[in-house]
Design a protein around this motif. Structure first.
Motif, PDB file in Angstrom:
ATOM      1  N   ALA A   1       0.669  -1.074  -0.079  1.00  0.00           N
ATOM      2  CA  ALA A   1       0.067   0.135   0.042  1.00  0.00           C
ATOM      3  C   ALA A   1       1.012   1.191   0.051  1.00  0.00           C
ATOM      4  O   ALA A   1       0.709   2.213  -0.816  1.00  0.00           O
ATOM      5  CB  ALA A   1      -0.840   0.028   1.197  1.00  0.00           C
ATOM      6  N   CYS A   2       1.832   1.099   0.720  1.00  0.00           N
ATOM      7  CA  CYS A   2       2.811   2.197   0.730  1.00  0.00           C
ATOM      8  C   CYS A   2       3.696   2.601  -0.467  1.00  0.00           C
ATOM      9  O   CYS A   2       3.702   3.492  -0.890  1.00  0.00           O
ATOM     10  CB  CYS A   2       3.730   2.337   1.971  1.00  0.00           C
ATOM     11  N   GLY A   3       3.888   1.480  -1.271  1.00  0.00           N
ATOM     12  CA  GLY A   3       4.477   1.239  -2.551  1.00  0.00           C
ATOM     13  C   GLY A   3       3.551   2.161  -3.381  1.00  0.00           C
ATOM     14  O   GLY A   3       3.903   2.810  -4.409  1.00  0.00           O
ATOM     15  N   ILE A   4       2.285   1.597  -3.325  1.00  0.00           N
ATOM     16  CA  ILE A   4       1.257   2.429  -4.302  1.00  0.00           C
ATOM     17  C   ILE A   4       1.235   3.986  -4.017  1.00  0.00           C
ATOM     18  O   ILE A   4       1.289   4.632  -4.909  1.00  0.00           O
ATOM     19  CB  ILE A   4      -0.041   1.855  -4.192  1.00  0.00           C
ATOM     20  N   VAL A   5       1.153   4.258  -2.945  1.00  0.00           N
ATOM     21  CA  VAL A   5       1.129   5.486  -2.635  1.00  0.00           C
ATOM     22  C   VAL A   5       2.211   6.406  -2.996  1.00  0.00           C
ATOM     23  O   VAL A   5       2.407   7.606  -3.647  1.00  0.00           O
ATOM     24  CB  VAL A   5       0.851   5.839  -0.836  1.00  0.00           C
ATOM     25  N   LEU A   6       3.610   5.985  -2.689  1.00  0.00           N
ATOM     26  CA  LEU A   6       4.712   6.454  -3.111  1.00  0.00           C
ATOM     27  C   LEU A   6       5.007   6.781  -4.753  1.00  0.00           C
ATOM     28  O   LEU A   6       5.033   7.730  -5.070  1.00  0.00           O
ATOM     29  CB  LEU A   6       5.894   5.543  -2.904  1.00  0.00           C
ATOM     30  N   GLY A   7       4.449   5.566  -5.471  1.00  0.00           N
ATOM     31  CA  GLY A   7       4.390   5.876  -6.741  1.00  0.00           C
ATOM     32  C   GLY A   7       3.613   6.743  -7.485  1.00  0.00           C
ATOM     33  O   GLY A   7       4.036   7.825  -8.203  1.00  0.00           O
ATOM     34  N   VAL A   8       2.182   6.963  -7.086  1.00  0.00           N
ATOM     35  CA  VAL A   8       1.146   7.750  -7.494  1.00  0.00           C
ATOM     36  C   VAL A   8       1.558   9.279  -6.929  1.00  0.00           C
ATOM     37  O   VAL A   8       1.657  10.037  -7.853  1.00  0.00           O
ATOM     38  CB  VAL A   8      -0.215   7.379  -6.813  1.00  0.00           C
ATOM     39  N   VAL A   9       2.025   9.194  -5.910  1.00  0.00           N
ATOM     40  CA  VAL A   9       2.087  10.824  -5.329  1.00  0.00           C
ATOM     41  C   VAL A   9       3.402  11.378  -5.719  1.00  0.00           C
ATOM     42  O   VAL A   9       3.352  12.428  -6.220  1.00  0.00           O
ATOM     43  CB  VAL A   9       2.241  10.595  -3.566  1.00  0.00           C
ATOM     44  N   ASP A  10       4.225  10.503  -6.159  1.00  0.00           N
ATOM     45  CA  ASP A  10       5.464  10.924  -6.850  1.00  0.00           C
ATOM     46  C   ASP A  10       5.226  11.579  -8.218  1.00  0.00           C
ATOM     47  O   ASP A  10       5.680  12.656  -8.540  1.00  0.00           O
ATOM     48  CB  ASP A  10       6.467   9.517  -7.139  1.00  0.00           C
ATOM     49  N   LEU A  11       4.399  10.958  -9.021  1.00  0.00           N
ATOM     50  CA  LEU A  11       4.025  11.516 -10.441  1.00  0.00           C
ATOM     51  C   LEU A  11       3.117  12.757 -10.074  1.00  0.00           C
ATOM     52  O   LEU A  11       3.407  13.582 -10.750  1.00  0.00           O
ATOM     53  CB  LEU A  11       3.315  10.372 -11.010  1.00  0.00           C
ATOM     54  N   LEU A  12       2.136  12.750  -9.166  1.00  0.00           N
ATOM     55  CA  LEU A  12       1.241  13.829  -9.305  1.00  0.00           C
ATOM     56  C   LEU A  12       2.313  15.034  -8.725  1.00  0.00           C
ATOM     57  O   LEU A  12       2.062  16.244  -8.873  1.00  0.00           O
ATOM     58  CB  LEU A  12       0.517  13.647  -8.176  1.00  0.00           C
TER      59      LEU A  12
ATOM     60  N   VAL B   1       9.938  -4.911  -1.993  1.00  0.00           N
ATOM     61  CA  VAL B   1       8.419  -4.703  -2.218  1.00  0.00           C
ATOM     62  C   VAL B   1       7.959  -3.431  -2.527  1.00  0.00           C
ATOM     63  O   VAL B   1       7.447  -3.102  -3.516  1.00  0.00           O
ATOM     64  CB  VAL B   1       7.626  -5.706  -1.318  1.00  0.00           C
ATOM     65  N   LEU B   2       8.197  -2.434  -1.530  1.00  0.00           N
ATOM     66  CA  LEU B   2       7.852  -1.272  -1.512  1.00  0.00           C
ATOM     67  C   LEU B   2       8.195  -0.336  -2.819  1.00  0.00           C
ATOM     68  O   LEU B   2       7.422   0.161  -3.569  1.00  0.00           O
ATOM     69  CB  LEU B   2       8.420  -0.365  -0.341  1.00  0.00           C
ATOM     70  N   LEU B   3       9.618  -0.588  -3.316  1.00  0.00           N
ATOM     71  CA  LEU B   3      10.218   0.343  -4.285  1.00  0.00           C
ATOM     72  C   LEU B   3       9.804  -0.532  -5.720  1.00  0.00           C
ATOM     73  O   LEU B   3       9.105   0.344  -6.731  1.00  0.00           O
ATOM     74  CB  LEU B   3      11.363   0.216  -4.379  1.00  0.00           C
ATOM     75  N   VAL B   4       9.584  -1.773  -5.979  1.00  0.00           N
ATOM     76  CA  VAL B   4       9.176  -2.437  -7.004  1.00  0.00           C
ATOM     77  C   VAL B   4       7.623  -2.240  -7.401  1.00  0.00           C
ATOM     78  O   VAL B   4       7.331  -1.743  -8.294  1.00  0.00           O
ATOM     79  CB  VAL B   4       9.360  -3.926  -7.002  1.00  0.00           C
ATOM     80  N   VAL B   5       6.945  -2.097  -6.429  1.00  0.00           N
ATOM     81  CA  VAL B   5       5.488  -1.904  -6.353  1.00  0.00           C
ATOM     82  C   VAL B   5       5.380  -0.258  -6.628  1.00  0.00           C
ATOM     83  O   VAL B   5       4.505   0.083  -7.663  1.00  0.00           O
ATOM     84  CB  VAL B   5       4.640  -2.118  -4.964  1.00  0.00           C
ATOM     85  N   ALA B   6       6.190   0.560  -6.164  1.00  0.00           N
ATOM     86  CA  ALA B   6       6.164   1.810  -6.579  1.00  0.00           C
ATOM     87  C   ALA B   6       6.375   2.306  -7.967  1.00  0.00           C
ATOM     88  O   ALA B   6       5.837   3.217  -8.476  1.00  0.00           O
ATOM     89  CB  ALA B   6       6.961   2.872  -5.477  1.00  0.00           C
ATOM     90  N   VAL B   7       7.285   1.535  -8.364  1.00  0.00           N
ATOM     91  CA  VAL B   7       7.814   1.885  -9.957  1.00  0.00           C
ATOM     92  C   VAL B   7       6.712   1.296 -10.768  1.00  0.00           C
ATOM     93  O   VAL B   7       6.315   2.202 -11.651  1.00  0.00           O
ATOM     94  CB  VAL B   7       9.024   0.833 -10.244  1.00  0.00           C
ATOM     95  N   GLN B   8       5.720   0.351 -10.571  1.00  0.00           N
ATOM     96  CA  GLN B   8       4.558  -0.050 -11.450  1.00  0.00           C
ATOM     97  C   GLN B   8       3.442   0.874 -11.088  1.00  0.00           C
ATOM     98  O   GLN B   8       2.975   1.247 -12.101  1.00  0.00           O
ATOM     99  CB  GLN B   8       4.408  -1.266 -11.008  1.00  0.00           C
TER     100      GLN B   8
ATOM    101  N   SER C   1      11.354  -1.549 -21.249  1.00  0.00           N
ATOM    102  CA  SER C   1      12.766  -1.675 -20.721  1.00  0.00           C
ATOM    103  C   SER C   1      13.016  -0.598 -19.501  1.00  0.00           C
ATOM    104  O   SER C   1      13.888  -0.963 -18.645  1.00  0.00           O
ATOM    105  CB  SER C   1      13.736  -1.738 -21.844  1.00  0.00           C
ATOM    106  N   THR C   2      12.621   0.685 -19.836  1.00  0.00           N
ATOM    107  CA  THR C   2      12.747   1.610 -18.796  1.00  0.00           C
ATOM    108  C   THR C   2      12.072   1.309 -17.346  1.00  0.00           C
ATOM    109  O   THR C   2      12.804   1.419 -16.268  1.00  0.00           O
ATOM    110  CB  THR C   2      12.239   3.002 -19.145  1.00  0.00           C
ATOM    111  N   ALA C   3      10.837   0.686 -17.414  1.00  0.00           N
ATOM    112  CA  ALA C   3      10.193   0.006 -16.083  1.00  0.00           C
ATOM    113  C   ALA C   3      11.159  -0.905 -15.544  1.00  0.00           C
ATOM    114  O   ALA C   3      11.364  -1.075 -14.364  1.00  0.00           O
ATOM    115  CB  ALA C   3       8.732  -0.255 -16.507  1.00  0.00           C
TER     116      ALA C   3
END
Length: 216
Positions: free
Chosen positions: A19-30, A73-80, A100-102
């Motif tokens: 869940a924290c990974g999802i938040v990190l990835g989405v919030v990062d983009l926004l 897990v946190l960072l791999v989920v965050a990337v996706q 390939s970038t992902a």
């Protein structure tokens, strides 16, 4: 930390870490799209993402192995989550999720997640020297990226705005790095030891950023 507290953290980590990974990835983009520069650079900073892995390892308090896995897990989920958010928000092609970038960023996520997740776990270790090194890691990675940005600011193709943004971001990261060390370390003696360790680790991190291609 009581045994019950540790058990609760471990029980809910299966849900909390992704869940924290999802938040990190989405919030990062926004934030990257909404913040002005140089603050937008921090939203997409590799060092800041590494701090996330350290934070989850520190929160979990379950030994360095489990903490390292949580960081991965946190960072791999965050990337996706980041690339999926780009598909939703920016109408990017769905194929970016397995591009390939992902995959490259996921690979870096595994490395950084393991290293900084483990450091977060070791920040509670009974061995004083291990704690000093672990606590130095968050500040060191910020200092290393700051040095990388200063070095990269001389790129003639970037232009004056690029140089200004890079130097401003470097100043912010260097300040945050020192503040983190002073905040996390609990005594003046440990702060001095941690600052010394962070200086050495920052030099190693700068070399790592350069080898990985972040310095150009």
């Amino acid at each position: 930390m009581t045994t019950i507290g540790r058990d609760v953290r471990r029980r809910y980590s299966t849900l909390t870490v992704p869940a924290c990974g999802i938040v990190l990835g989405v919030v990062d983009l926004l934030l990257q799209r909404s913040l002005p520069y140089p603050w937008a650079n921090l939203a997409n900073s590799s060092a800041v993402w590494a701090l996330g892995a350290f934070g989850i390892g520190w929160w979990l308090r379950a030994g360095w192995r489990r903490s390292a896995l949580a960081g991965i897990v946190l960072l791999v989920v965050a990337v996706q989550a980041y690339y999926l958010a780009a598909v939703v928000v920016m109408n990017d092609n769905m194929q970016t999720l397995w591009s390939s970038t992902a995959m490259i960023w996921s690979f870096f996520g595994v490395l950084a997640g393991a290293l900084f997740g483990a450091a977060g776990g070791l920040s509670h270790d009974r061995q004083p020297w291990l704690r000093v090194i672990a606590v130095a890691m968050p500040g060191a990675v910020l200092l290393a990226e700051a040095a990388t940005l200063v070095n990269r600011s001389d790129n003639p193709g970037g232009g004056p705005h690029y140089r200004t943004d890079s130097l401003q971001t470097a100043a912010i990261e260097a300040t945050l790095g020192v503040v983190l060390i002073l905040f996390i370390a609990q005594t003046h003696r440990v702060r001095l030891q941690t600052l010394a360790a962070a200086t050495v680790l920052a030099a190693v991190g700068f070399a790592g950023f350069t080898i990985a291609g972040f310095g150009s």
